[in-house]
Write a protein that holds these residues in place. Structure first.
Motif, PDB file in Angstrom:
ATOM      1  N   LEU A 190       0.817  -1.216   0.000  1.00  0.00           N
ATOM      2  CA  LEU A 190       0.000   0.000   0.000  1.00  0.00           C
ATOM      3  C   LEU A 190       0.851   1.267   0.000  1.00  0.00           C
ATOM      4  N   ASN A 191       2.126   1.135   0.365  1.00  0.00           N
ATOM      5  CA  ASN A 191       3.015   2.296   0.325  1.00  0.00           C
ATOM      6  C   ASN A 191       3.228   2.817  -1.088  1.00  0.00           C
ATOM      7  N   CYS A 192       2.892   2.023  -2.098  1.00  0.00           N
ATOM      8  CA  CYS A 192       2.952   2.514  -3.474  1.00  0.00           C
ATOM      9  C   CYS A 192       2.014   3.706  -3.667  1.00  0.00           C
ATOM     10  N   CYS A 193       0.903   3.717  -2.959  1.00  0.00           N
ATOM     11  CA  CYS A 193      -0.030   4.844  -3.057  1.00  0.00           C
ATOM     12  C   CYS A 193       0.601   6.136  -2.557  1.00  0.00           C
ATOM     13  N   VAL A 194       1.408   6.027  -1.508  1.00  0.00           N
ATOM     14  CA  VAL A 194       2.117   7.206  -0.987  1.00  0.00           C
ATOM     15  C   VAL A 194       3.095   7.739  -2.021  1.00  0.00           C
ATOM     16  N   CYS A 195       3.823   6.818  -2.680  1.00  0.00           N
ATOM     17  CA  CYS A 195       4.760   7.230  -3.728  1.00  0.00           C
ATOM     18  C   CYS A 195       4.020   7.913  -4.873  1.00  0.00           C
ATOM     19  N   GLY A 196       2.863   7.385  -5.234  1.00  0.00           N
ATOM     20  CA  GLY A 196       2.095   7.998  -6.310  1.00  0.00           C
ATOM     21  C   GLY A 196       1.603   9.384  -5.968  1.00  0.00           C
ATOM     22  N   ALA A 197       1.267   9.615  -4.702  1.00  0.00           N
ATOM     23  CA  ALA A 197       0.771  10.933  -4.297  1.00  0.00           C
ATOM     24  C   ALA A 197       1.836  12.012  -4.470  1.00  0.00           C
ATOM     25  N   ILE A 198       3.110  11.631  -4.426  1.00  0.00           N
ATOM     26  CA  ILE A 198       4.209  12.596  -4.571  1.00  0.00           C
ATOM     27  C   ILE A 198       4.361  13.057  -6.017  1.00  0.00           C
ATOM     28  N   MET A 199       3.902  12.271  -6.966  1.00  0.00           N
ATOM     29  CA  MET A 199       4.132  12.558  -8.385  1.00  0.00           C
ATOM     30  C   MET A 199       3.134  13.581  -8.894  1.00  0.00           C
ATOM     31  N   ARG A 200       3.481  14.836  -8.765  1.00  0.00           N
ATOM     32  CA  ARG A 200       2.613  15.901  -9.261  1.00  0.00           C
ATOM     33  C   ARG A 200       2.462  15.800 -10.774  1.00  0.00           C
ATOM     34  N   PRO A 201       1.285  16.109 -11.284  1.00  0.00           N
ATOM     35  CA  PRO A 201       1.036  15.943 -12.726  1.00  0.00           C
ATOM     36  C   PRO A 201       1.547  17.083 -13.584  1.00  0.00           C
ATOM     37  N   VAL A 202       2.749  17.604 -13.269  1.00  0.00           N
ATOM     38  CA  VAL A 202       3.309  18.694 -14.061  1.00  0.00           C
ATOM     39  C   VAL A 202       3.638  18.230 -15.469  1.00  0.00           C
ATOM     40  N   HIS A 203       4.031  16.962 -15.611  1.00  0.00           N
ATOM     41  CA  HIS A 203       4.428  16.448 -16.920  1.00  0.00           C
ATOM     42  C   HIS A 203       3.310  16.499 -17.946  1.00  0.00           C
ATOM     43  N   LEU A 204       2.059  16.525 -17.468  1.00  0.00           N
ATOM     44  CA  LEU A 204       0.949  16.580 -18.410  1.00  0.00           C
ATOM     45  C   LEU A 204       0.928  17.906 -19.148  1.00  0.00           C
ATOM     46  N   ALA A 205       1.209  18.997 -18.423  1.00  0.00           N
ATOM     47  CA  ALA A 205       1.263  20.299 -19.079  1.00  0.00           C
ATOM     48  C   ALA A 205       2.407  20.358 -20.061  1.00  0.00           C
ATOM     49  N   SER A 206       3.566  19.812 -19.645  1.00  0.00           N
ATOM     50  CA  SER A 206       4.721  19.797 -20.532  1.00  0.00           C
ATOM     51  C   SER A 206       4.444  18.982 -21.773  1.00  0.00           C
ATOM     52  N   GLU A 207       3.785  17.862 -21.585  1.00  0.00           N
ATOM     53  CA  GLU A 207       3.506  16.962 -22.709  1.00  0.00           C
ATOM     54  C   GLU A 207       2.555  17.623 -23.698  1.00  0.00           C
TER      55      GLU A 207
END
Length: 490
Positions: free
Chosen positions: A187-204
Protein backbone atom coordinates in the motif's frame (compact mmCIF):
# COMPACT_ATOMS: atom_id res chain seq x y z
CA UNK A 1 5.64 37.42 -23.64
CA UNK A 2 2.65 35.32 -24.72
CA UNK A 3 0.72 33.20 -22.25
CA UNK A 4 1.81 30.07 -24.14
CA UNK A 5 5.49 30.98 -23.75
CA UNK A 6 5.04 31.69 -20.05
CA UNK A 7 3.27 28.39 -19.59
CA UNK A 8 6.08 26.60 -21.43
CA UNK A 9 8.67 28.18 -19.16
CA UNK A 10 6.63 27.29 -16.09
CA UNK A 11 6.25 23.68 -17.24
CA UNK A 12 10.01 23.40 -17.82
CA UNK A 13 10.94 24.66 -14.34
CA UNK A 14 10.49 21.35 -12.47
CA UNK A 15 12.89 19.50 -14.78
CA UNK A 16 16.18 18.42 -13.18
CA UNK A 17 15.61 20.47 -10.03
CA UNK A 18 13.41 21.01 -7.01
CA UNK A 19 10.49 18.62 -6.78
CA UNK A 20 12.00 16.39 -9.47
CA UNK A 21 14.35 14.93 -6.86
CA UNK A 22 11.43 14.11 -4.58
CA UNK A 23 9.82 12.30 -7.50
CA UNK A 24 13.10 10.43 -8.03
CA UNK A 25 13.11 9.39 -4.36
CA UNK A 26 9.53 8.14 -4.69
CA UNK A 27 10.51 6.21 -7.82
CA UNK A 28 13.40 4.54 -5.99
CA UNK A 29 11.00 3.29 -3.32
CA UNK A 30 8.46 2.37 -5.97
CA UNK A 31 10.93 0.17 -7.85
CA UNK A 32 11.97 -1.45 -4.56
CA UNK A 33 8.34 -2.36 -3.89
CA UNK A 34 7.56 -3.54 -7.44
CA UNK A 35 10.50 -4.95 -9.38
CA UNK A 36 12.23 -6.01 -6.17
CA UNK A 37 9.22 -8.03 -5.05
CA UNK A 38 8.86 -10.97 -7.54
CA UNK A 39 12.35 -12.46 -6.91
CA UNK A 40 11.46 -13.08 -3.25
CA UNK A 41 8.78 -15.57 -4.39
CA UNK A 42 11.55 -18.16 -4.70
CA UNK A 43 11.68 -18.20 -0.90
CA UNK A 44 8.12 -19.60 -0.84
CA UNK A 45 8.66 -22.06 -3.70
CA UNK A 46 9.18 -25.20 -1.58
CA UNK A 47 6.39 -24.34 0.90
CA UNK A 48 3.89 -23.71 -1.89
CA UNK A 49 4.82 -27.03 -3.49
CA UNK A 50 4.11 -28.85 -0.23
CA UNK A 51 0.91 -26.91 0.48
CA UNK A 52 -0.71 -27.52 -2.91
CA UNK A 53 1.10 -30.76 -3.86
CA UNK A 54 2.30 -29.11 -7.07
CA UNK A 55 5.19 -29.88 -9.42
CA UNK A 56 8.05 -27.51 -10.27
CA UNK A 57 6.32 -26.48 -13.48
CA UNK A 58 2.95 -25.85 -11.81
CA UNK A 59 4.49 -23.83 -8.98
CA UNK A 60 6.64 -21.75 -11.33
CA UNK A 61 3.51 -20.52 -13.15
CA UNK A 62 2.72 -18.37 -10.10
CA UNK A 63 5.79 -16.07 -10.28
CA UNK A 64 5.78 -16.30 -14.09
CA UNK A 65 2.25 -14.91 -14.34
CA UNK A 66 3.09 -12.14 -11.87
CA UNK A 67 6.20 -11.03 -13.78
CA UNK A 68 4.53 -11.45 -17.19
CA UNK A 69 1.58 -9.27 -16.19
CA UNK A 70 3.97 -6.79 -14.57
CA UNK A 71 5.60 -6.25 -17.96
CA UNK A 72 2.70 -7.13 -20.26
CA UNK A 73 0.24 -4.65 -18.77
CA UNK A 74 2.19 -1.82 -20.39
CA UNK A 75 -0.44 -0.84 -23.00
CA UNK A 76 -3.16 -0.61 -20.37
CA UNK A 77 -0.83 1.44 -18.20
CA UNK A 78 -0.10 3.71 -21.19
CA UNK A 79 -3.82 4.36 -21.60
CA UNK A 80 -4.17 5.22 -17.91
CA UNK A 81 -1.15 7.53 -18.03
CA UNK A 82 -2.38 9.30 -21.16
CA UNK A 83 -5.88 9.83 -19.77
CA UNK A 84 -5.41 10.24 -16.01
CA UNK A 85 -1.68 10.82 -15.44
CA UNK A 86 1.07 8.96 -13.63
CA UNK A 87 -0.19 9.79 -10.14
CA UNK A 88 -3.53 8.05 -10.70
CA UNK A 89 -1.89 5.02 -12.34
CA UNK A 90 0.56 4.52 -9.46
CA UNK A 91 -2.07 4.87 -6.75
CA UNK A 92 -4.45 2.50 -8.53
CA UNK A 93 -1.58 0.03 -8.89
CA UNK A 94 -0.85 0.21 -5.18
CA UNK A 95 -4.45 -0.66 -4.35
CA UNK A 96 -4.54 -3.57 -6.80
CA UNK A 97 -1.24 -5.09 -5.69
CA UNK A 98 -2.27 -4.86 -2.05
CA UNK A 99 -5.67 -6.41 -2.73
CA UNK A 100 -4.06 -9.25 -4.70
CA UNK A 101 -1.67 -10.24 -1.91
CA UNK A 102 -4.35 -10.04 0.79
CA UNK A 103 -6.60 -12.28 -1.32
CA UNK A 104 -3.71 -14.70 -1.87
CA UNK A 105 -3.47 -15.41 1.84
CA UNK A 106 -6.90 -17.10 1.64
CA UNK A 107 -6.26 -19.23 -1.47
CA UNK A 108 -7.18 -22.93 -1.32
CA UNK A 109 -5.55 -24.02 -4.59
CA UNK A 110 -2.62 -23.12 -6.80
CA UNK A 111 -5.07 -22.00 -9.52
CA UNK A 112 -6.54 -19.36 -7.21
CA UNK A 113 -3.01 -18.17 -6.50
CA UNK A 114 -2.49 -17.64 -10.24
CA UNK A 115 -5.45 -15.26 -10.27
CA UNK A 116 -4.84 -13.30 -7.06
CA UNK A 117 -1.07 -13.02 -6.61
CA UNK A 118 -0.29 -13.64 -10.28
CA UNK A 119 -2.81 -11.57 -12.21
CA UNK A 120 -4.15 -8.95 -9.77
CA UNK A 121 -0.91 -8.24 -7.92
CA UNK A 122 1.08 -8.36 -11.17
CA UNK A 123 -1.24 -5.81 -12.79
CA UNK A 124 -0.94 -3.52 -9.79
CA UNK A 125 2.85 -3.76 -9.83
CA UNK A 126 2.77 -2.99 -13.56
CA UNK A 127 0.84 0.25 -13.09
CA UNK A 128 3.18 1.38 -10.31
CA UNK A 129 6.42 0.49 -12.03
CA UNK A 130 5.76 1.63 -15.59
CA UNK A 131 4.09 4.90 -14.61
CA UNK A 132 7.08 5.60 -12.34
CA UNK A 133 9.53 4.99 -15.19
CA UNK A 134 7.51 7.23 -17.51
CA UNK A 135 7.31 10.15 -15.10
CA UNK A 136 11.12 10.27 -14.80
CA UNK A 137 11.39 10.99 -18.52
CA UNK A 138 9.37 14.18 -18.04
CA UNK A 139 10.99 15.38 -14.82
CA UNK A 140 14.59 14.82 -15.95
CA UNK A 141 16.33 15.85 -19.17
CA UNK A 142 19.89 16.90 -18.39
CA UNK A 143 20.33 14.30 -15.65
CA UNK A 144 18.08 11.65 -17.18
CA UNK A 145 20.75 8.94 -17.36
CA UNK A 146 21.77 9.49 -13.74
CA UNK A 147 18.12 9.59 -12.63
CA UNK A 148 17.38 6.26 -14.32
CA UNK A 149 20.46 4.70 -12.73
CA UNK A 150 19.56 6.00 -9.25
CA UNK A 151 15.96 4.86 -9.67
CA UNK A 152 17.14 1.38 -10.62
CA UNK A 153 18.95 1.11 -7.28
CA UNK A 154 15.48 0.73 -5.81
CA UNK A 155 15.32 -2.66 -7.50
CA UNK A 156 18.58 -3.56 -5.77
CA UNK A 157 17.18 -2.37 -2.46
CA UNK A 158 14.13 -4.57 -2.98
CA UNK A 159 16.34 -7.51 -3.95
CA UNK A 160 18.19 -7.07 -0.67
CA UNK A 161 15.32 -6.60 1.77
CA UNK A 162 12.42 -8.62 0.35
CA UNK A 163 14.09 -12.08 0.59
CA UNK A 164 15.36 -11.46 4.14
CA UNK A 165 11.96 -10.17 5.26
CA UNK A 166 10.22 -13.04 3.45
CA UNK A 167 12.33 -15.73 5.10
CA UNK A 168 11.91 -14.19 8.56
CA UNK A 169 8.13 -13.85 8.25
CA UNK A 170 7.85 -17.31 6.70
CA UNK A 171 9.66 -18.89 9.64
CA UNK A 172 7.64 -16.95 12.20
CA UNK A 173 4.14 -16.84 10.70
CA UNK A 174 3.87 -19.09 7.65
CA UNK A 175 3.30 -18.09 4.05
CA UNK A 176 -0.38 -17.10 4.42
CA UNK A 177 0.20 -14.51 7.14
CA UNK A 178 3.30 -13.33 5.28
CA UNK A 179 1.25 -12.63 2.15
CA UNK A 180 -1.26 -10.74 4.31
CA UNK A 181 1.52 -8.51 5.64
CA UNK A 182 2.86 -8.02 2.11
CA UNK A 183 -0.52 -6.58 1.16
CA UNK A 184 -0.08 -3.86 3.77
CA UNK A 185 3.49 -3.12 2.68
CA UNK A 186 2.51 -2.71 -0.97
CA UNK A 187 0.00 0.00 0.00
CA UNK A 188 3.02 2.30 0.33
CA UNK A 189 2.95 2.51 -3.47
CA UNK A 190 -0.03 4.84 -3.06
CA UNK A 191 2.12 7.21 -0.99
CA UNK A 192 4.76 7.23 -3.73
CA UNK A 193 2.09 8.00 -6.31
CA UNK A 194 0.77 10.93 -4.30
CA UNK A 195 4.21 12.60 -4.57
CA UNK A 196 4.13 12.56 -8.39
CA UNK A 197 2.61 15.90 -9.26
CA UNK A 198 1.04 15.94 -12.73
CA UNK A 199 3.31 18.69 -14.06
CA UNK A 200 4.43 16.45 -16.92
CA UNK A 201 0.95 16.58 -18.41
CA UNK A 202 1.26 20.30 -19.08
CA UNK A 203 4.72 19.80 -20.53
CA UNK A 204 3.51 16.96 -22.71
CA UNK A 205 0.58 18.93 -24.09
CA UNK A 206 2.89 21.81 -24.98
CA UNK A 207 5.45 19.54 -26.55
CA UNK A 208 2.82 17.81 -28.63
CA UNK A 209 0.75 20.92 -29.46
CA UNK A 210 0.18 20.95 -33.22
CA UNK A 211 0.81 23.85 -35.52
CA UNK A 212 -2.24 25.82 -36.70
CA UNK A 213 -2.35 23.96 -40.02
CA UNK A 214 -1.94 20.61 -38.31
CA UNK A 215 -4.60 21.47 -35.74
CA UNK A 216 -7.16 22.29 -38.40
CA UNK A 217 -6.26 19.12 -40.26
CA UNK A 218 -6.65 17.07 -37.12
CA UNK A 219 -10.02 18.60 -36.38
CA UNK A 220 -11.15 17.95 -39.93
CA UNK A 221 -10.07 14.32 -39.58
CA UNK A 222 -11.97 14.02 -36.31
CA UNK A 223 -15.03 15.53 -37.92
CA UNK A 224 -14.72 13.10 -40.79
CA UNK A 225 -14.54 10.16 -38.37
CA UNK A 226 -17.49 11.52 -36.44
CA UNK A 227 -19.56 11.94 -39.58
CA UNK A 228 -18.55 8.48 -40.70
CA UNK A 229 -19.74 7.02 -37.39
CA UNK A 230 -23.17 8.59 -37.87
CA UNK A 231 -23.40 7.64 -41.53
CA UNK A 232 -26.06 5.10 -42.40
CA UNK A 233 -23.72 3.25 -44.78
CA UNK A 234 -22.46 0.07 -43.04
CA UNK A 235 -19.31 -0.14 -45.20
CA UNK A 236 -18.26 3.35 -44.18
CA UNK A 237 -18.96 2.58 -40.52
CA UNK A 238 -16.87 -0.58 -40.71
CA UNK A 239 -14.02 1.33 -42.36
CA UNK A 240 -14.22 4.01 -39.66
CA UNK A 241 -14.08 1.42 -36.89
CA UNK A 242 -11.03 -0.20 -38.48
CA UNK A 243 -9.28 3.17 -38.73
CA UNK A 244 -10.08 3.95 -35.10
CA UNK A 245 -8.72 0.58 -33.90
CA UNK A 246 -5.60 1.06 -36.00
CA UNK A 247 -5.04 4.54 -34.55
CA UNK A 248 -5.44 3.20 -31.01
CA UNK A 249 -2.94 0.39 -31.65
CA UNK A 250 -0.49 2.83 -33.19
CA UNK A 251 -0.90 5.23 -30.28
CA UNK A 252 -0.52 2.78 -27.42
CA UNK A 253 1.50 -0.10 -28.90
CA UNK A 254 3.82 1.79 -31.27
CA UNK A 255 3.66 -0.70 -34.14
CA UNK A 256 4.64 2.12 -36.49
CA UNK A 257 7.85 2.69 -34.53
CA UNK A 258 8.60 -1.02 -34.54
CA UNK A 259 8.25 -1.16 -38.34
CA UNK A 260 10.14 2.05 -39.13
CA UNK A 261 12.80 2.33 -36.41
CA UNK A 262 15.41 -0.40 -36.92
CA UNK A 263 17.14 0.36 -33.63
CA UNK A 264 13.92 -0.09 -31.66
CA UNK A 265 13.17 -3.23 -33.66
CA UNK A 266 16.55 -4.84 -32.89
CA UNK A 267 16.44 -3.85 -29.24
CA UNK A 268 12.88 -5.11 -28.68
CA UNK A 269 13.54 -8.47 -30.34
CA UNK A 270 16.83 -8.92 -28.47
CA UNK A 271 15.44 -8.10 -25.04
CA UNK A 272 12.34 -10.23 -25.65
CA UNK A 273 14.51 -13.24 -26.46
CA UNK A 274 16.80 -12.46 -23.52
CA UNK A 275 13.91 -12.56 -21.06
CA UNK A 276 13.37 -16.27 -21.77
CA UNK A 277 16.45 -16.91 -19.64
CA UNK A 278 16.89 -13.79 -17.53
CA UNK A 279 14.32 -14.64 -14.85
CA UNK A 280 15.28 -18.31 -14.43
CA UNK A 281 17.98 -17.86 -11.73
CA UNK A 282 15.66 -15.61 -9.71
CA UNK A 283 12.97 -18.31 -9.60
CA UNK A 284 15.11 -21.43 -9.16
CA UNK A 285 18.29 -20.31 -7.33
CA UNK A 286 16.83 -20.74 -3.83
CA UNK A 287 15.25 -24.19 -4.43
CA UNK A 288 18.44 -25.26 -6.26
CA UNK A 289 20.56 -24.31 -3.25
CA UNK A 290 18.16 -26.00 -0.80
CA UNK A 291 18.16 -29.19 -2.86
CA UNK A 292 21.97 -29.25 -2.66
CA UNK A 293 22.07 -29.03 1.14
CA UNK A 294 22.21 -25.27 1.74
CA UNK A 295 20.24 -24.10 4.76
CA UNK A 296 17.03 -22.21 3.92
CA UNK A 297 18.10 -18.95 5.57
CA UNK A 298 21.45 -19.02 3.79
CA UNK A 299 19.72 -19.84 0.50
CA UNK A 300 17.46 -16.78 0.88
CA UNK A 301 20.57 -14.73 1.64
CA UNK A 302 21.86 -15.43 -1.88
CA UNK A 303 19.17 -13.22 -3.44
CA UNK A 304 19.96 -10.50 -0.90
CA UNK A 305 23.64 -10.61 -1.84
CA UNK A 306 22.67 -9.86 -5.43
CA UNK A 307 20.66 -6.88 -4.23
CA UNK A 308 23.35 -5.50 -1.92
CA UNK A 309 25.98 -5.47 -4.66
CA UNK A 310 23.52 -3.91 -7.12
CA UNK A 311 22.92 -0.99 -4.75
CA UNK A 312 26.51 0.16 -5.19
CA UNK A 313 27.18 -0.95 -8.76
CA UNK A 314 24.09 0.44 -10.51
CA UNK A 315 24.76 4.15 -9.83
CA UNK A 316 28.36 3.71 -10.98
CA UNK A 317 27.13 2.03 -14.15
CA UNK A 318 24.66 4.85 -14.71
CA UNK A 319 27.32 7.53 -14.27
CA UNK A 320 29.73 5.79 -16.64
CA UNK A 321 27.09 5.14 -19.29
CA UNK A 322 25.96 8.76 -19.08
CA UNK A 323 29.42 10.06 -20.04
CA UNK A 324 29.68 11.57 -23.50
CA UNK A 325 32.22 8.91 -24.46
CA UNK A 326 29.40 6.36 -24.44
CA UNK A 327 26.89 8.53 -26.31
CA UNK A 328 25.50 6.30 -29.04
CA UNK A 329 27.33 3.28 -27.60
CA UNK A 330 25.10 2.34 -24.69
CA UNK A 331 23.58 -0.46 -26.77
CA UNK A 332 26.97 -2.19 -26.83
CA UNK A 333 27.33 -1.80 -23.07
CA UNK A 334 23.93 -3.42 -22.65
CA UNK A 335 24.91 -6.31 -24.92
CA UNK A 336 28.15 -6.79 -22.99
CA UNK A 337 26.29 -6.91 -19.67
CA UNK A 338 23.87 -9.48 -21.11
CA UNK A 339 26.77 -11.62 -22.33
CA UNK A 340 28.43 -11.55 -18.90
CA UNK A 341 25.12 -12.47 -17.25
CA UNK A 342 24.82 -15.49 -19.51
CA UNK A 343 28.39 -16.67 -18.95
CA UNK A 344 28.08 -16.37 -15.17
CA UNK A 345 25.45 -19.13 -15.09
CA UNK A 346 28.07 -21.77 -15.86
CA UNK A 347 29.48 -21.23 -12.36
CA UNK A 348 26.42 -22.92 -10.82
CA UNK A 349 26.98 -25.96 -13.02
CA UNK A 350 30.49 -26.43 -11.62
CA UNK A 351 29.43 -26.66 -7.97
CA UNK A 352 26.47 -25.91 -5.69
CA UNK A 353 28.35 -25.25 -2.46
CA UNK A 354 27.49 -22.07 -0.60
CA UNK A 355 30.87 -20.46 -1.34
CA UNK A 356 30.61 -21.09 -5.08
CA UNK A 357 27.04 -19.82 -5.13
CA UNK A 358 28.18 -16.59 -3.44
CA UNK A 359 30.81 -16.15 -6.17
CA UNK A 360 28.09 -16.72 -8.76
CA UNK A 361 25.82 -14.12 -7.11
CA UNK A 362 28.60 -11.52 -7.09
CA UNK A 363 29.35 -11.90 -10.80
CA UNK A 364 25.65 -12.15 -11.69
CA UNK A 365 24.84 -8.99 -9.73
CA UNK A 366 27.55 -7.01 -11.54
CA UNK A 367 26.10 -8.06 -14.90
CA UNK A 368 22.54 -7.41 -13.71
CA UNK A 369 23.49 -3.91 -12.60
CA UNK A 370 24.46 -3.08 -16.16
CA UNK A 371 21.24 -4.52 -17.55
CA UNK A 372 19.09 -2.79 -14.94
CA UNK A 373 20.74 0.61 -15.29
CA UNK A 374 20.68 0.61 -19.10
CA UNK A 375 17.42 -1.12 -20.08
CA UNK A 376 15.18 1.94 -20.16
CA UNK A 377 17.95 4.40 -20.93
CA UNK A 378 18.72 2.54 -24.17
CA UNK A 379 15.00 2.55 -24.96
CA UNK A 380 14.93 6.32 -24.44
CA UNK A 381 17.91 6.59 -26.78
CA UNK A 382 16.28 4.76 -29.66
CA UNK A 383 12.80 6.36 -29.54
CA UNK A 384 11.52 9.89 -29.10
CA UNK A 385 10.43 10.81 -25.60
CA UNK A 386 6.93 11.85 -26.67
CA UNK A 387 6.41 8.27 -27.94
CA UNK A 388 8.25 6.61 -25.07
CA UNK A 389 5.11 5.55 -23.23
CA UNK A 390 3.75 3.83 -26.35
CA UNK A 391 7.12 2.27 -27.19
CA UNK A 392 7.40 1.03 -23.61
CA UNK A 393 3.97 -0.59 -23.92
CA UNK A 394 4.90 -2.73 -26.93
CA UNK A 395 8.36 -3.39 -25.52
CA UNK A 396 7.03 -4.76 -22.24
CA UNK A 397 4.11 -6.74 -23.67
CA UNK A 398 6.50 -8.69 -25.90
CA UNK A 399 8.78 -9.23 -22.90
CA UNK A 400 5.86 -10.57 -20.92
CA UNK A 401 5.27 -13.42 -23.36
CA UNK A 402 8.75 -14.86 -22.88
CA UNK A 403 8.74 -14.10 -19.16
CA UNK A 404 5.51 -16.07 -18.88
CA UNK A 405 6.60 -19.21 -20.70
CA UNK A 406 10.30 -19.32 -19.75
CA UNK A 407 10.19 -20.55 -16.12
CA UNK A 408 7.32 -23.07 -16.57
CA UNK A 409 8.99 -24.67 -19.60
CA UNK A 410 12.25 -24.92 -17.71
CA UNK A 411 10.37 -26.29 -14.68
CA UNK A 412 8.83 -28.94 -16.90
CA UNK A 413 12.31 -29.89 -18.09
CA UNK A 414 13.47 -30.14 -14.47
CA UNK A 415 10.47 -32.34 -13.60
CA UNK A 416 11.30 -34.70 -16.46
CA UNK A 417 15.06 -34.89 -15.86
CA UNK A 418 15.22 -34.22 -12.09
CA UNK A 419 18.30 -32.10 -12.83
CA UNK A 420 18.38 -28.40 -11.84
CA UNK A 421 21.46 -27.83 -14.03
CA UNK A 422 19.15 -27.37 -17.03
CA UNK A 423 17.91 -24.13 -15.43
CA UNK A 424 21.33 -22.55 -15.85
CA UNK A 425 22.02 -24.16 -19.23
CA UNK A 426 18.79 -22.68 -20.60
CA UNK A 427 19.46 -19.29 -19.05
CA UNK A 428 22.95 -19.13 -20.55
CA UNK A 429 21.72 -20.10 -24.01
CA UNK A 430 19.08 -17.36 -24.22
CA UNK A 431 21.24 -14.64 -22.67
CA UNK A 432 24.36 -15.31 -24.75
CA UNK A 433 22.46 -15.64 -28.03
CA UNK A 434 20.52 -12.41 -27.31
CA UNK A 435 23.74 -10.55 -26.51
CA UNK A 436 25.39 -11.65 -29.74
CA UNK A 437 22.29 -10.80 -31.78
CA UNK A 438 22.00 -7.26 -30.37
CA UNK A 439 25.72 -6.49 -30.52
CA UNK A 440 26.20 -7.68 -34.10
CA UNK A 441 22.92 -6.17 -35.33
CA UNK A 442 23.63 -2.73 -33.86
CA UNK A 443 27.15 -2.86 -35.32
CA UNK A 444 25.74 -3.65 -38.78
CA UNK A 445 23.09 -0.92 -38.41
CA UNK A 446 25.71 1.64 -37.42
CA UNK A 447 27.87 0.79 -40.45
CA UNK A 448 24.82 1.04 -42.70
CA UNK A 449 23.94 4.48 -41.32
CA UNK A 450 27.53 5.69 -41.79
CA UNK A 451 27.49 4.56 -45.42
CA UNK A 452 24.21 6.43 -45.97
CA UNK A 453 25.64 9.59 -44.43
CA UNK A 454 28.79 9.30 -46.52
CA UNK A 455 26.77 8.90 -49.73
CA UNK A 456 24.64 11.93 -48.84
CA UNK A 457 27.73 14.07 -48.26
CA UNK A 458 29.19 12.95 -51.59
CA UNK A 459 25.98 13.94 -53.42
CA UNK A 460 25.63 17.32 -51.70
CA UNK A 461 26.36 20.48 -53.66
CA UNK A 462 29.66 21.94 -52.37
CA UNK A 463 28.29 25.48 -52.79
CA UNK A 464 25.48 24.66 -50.38
CA UNK A 465 27.69 22.90 -47.87
CA UNK A 466 29.62 26.09 -47.04
CA UNK A 467 26.43 27.69 -45.77
CA UNK A 468 25.35 24.73 -43.63
CA UNK A 469 28.19 24.27 -41.20
CA UNK A 470 26.85 22.48 -38.15
CA UNK A 471 28.75 20.81 -35.28
CA UNK A 472 28.77 17.06 -35.77
CA UNK A 473 30.09 16.15 -32.33
CA UNK A 474 27.29 15.20 -29.92
CA UNK A 475 26.73 17.57 -27.04
CA UNK A 476 27.50 16.31 -23.58
CA UNK A 477 24.59 16.03 -21.23
CA UNK A 478 26.19 18.56 -18.89
CA UNK A 479 26.06 21.22 -21.68
CA UNK A 480 22.53 20.54 -22.84
CA UNK A 481 20.22 23.58 -22.82
CA UNK A 482 17.33 23.76 -20.36
CA UNK A 483 14.70 23.00 -22.98
CA UNK A 484 13.73 19.42 -23.73
CA UNK A 485 15.93 17.56 -26.25
CA UNK A 486 15.13 14.07 -27.43
CA UNK A 487 17.62 11.46 -28.51
CA UNK A 488 16.09 9.85 -31.57
CA UNK A 489 18.89 7.67 -32.89
CA UNK A 490 21.70 5.50 -31.66
Amino acid sequence: MSQEGAAAREAAEPQDQGWAWMVLLATVLLQALTLGFPPCIGVFFTDLQREFQASNSETSWFPSIMVAVLYGGGPLCSILVKRFGCRFAVMLGGLLSSMGMVSSSFCKSIIQLYLTAGLITGLGLCFCFQAGVTVLGYYFVRWRTLANAIASTGVSLGFTLWPLLSQYLLDEMGWRNTFLIFGGILLNCCVCGAIMRPVHLASESLLESPKPGEESGGRAEEAQLSNGASSPHPELQQHTRRMTCFQLLQKYLAFDIFCQNKGYQIYTIGVTWMMMGFALPHVYLVPYAIQNGVEERRAALLISIIGIINIFIRPVTGLLSGHRVFTGRRTYLFSLATLLCGLSNFICVISATFGVLITYCVILSIAMSGIGALTFQVLMDVVEMDRFSSALGLFTILESITLLIGPPLTGLLVDITSDFHYVFYNSSFFLISAALFMGLSFCALEKKNKLKEASKVALDNPSRCQYSEMPTEPQSESQSPPEVMYITSI
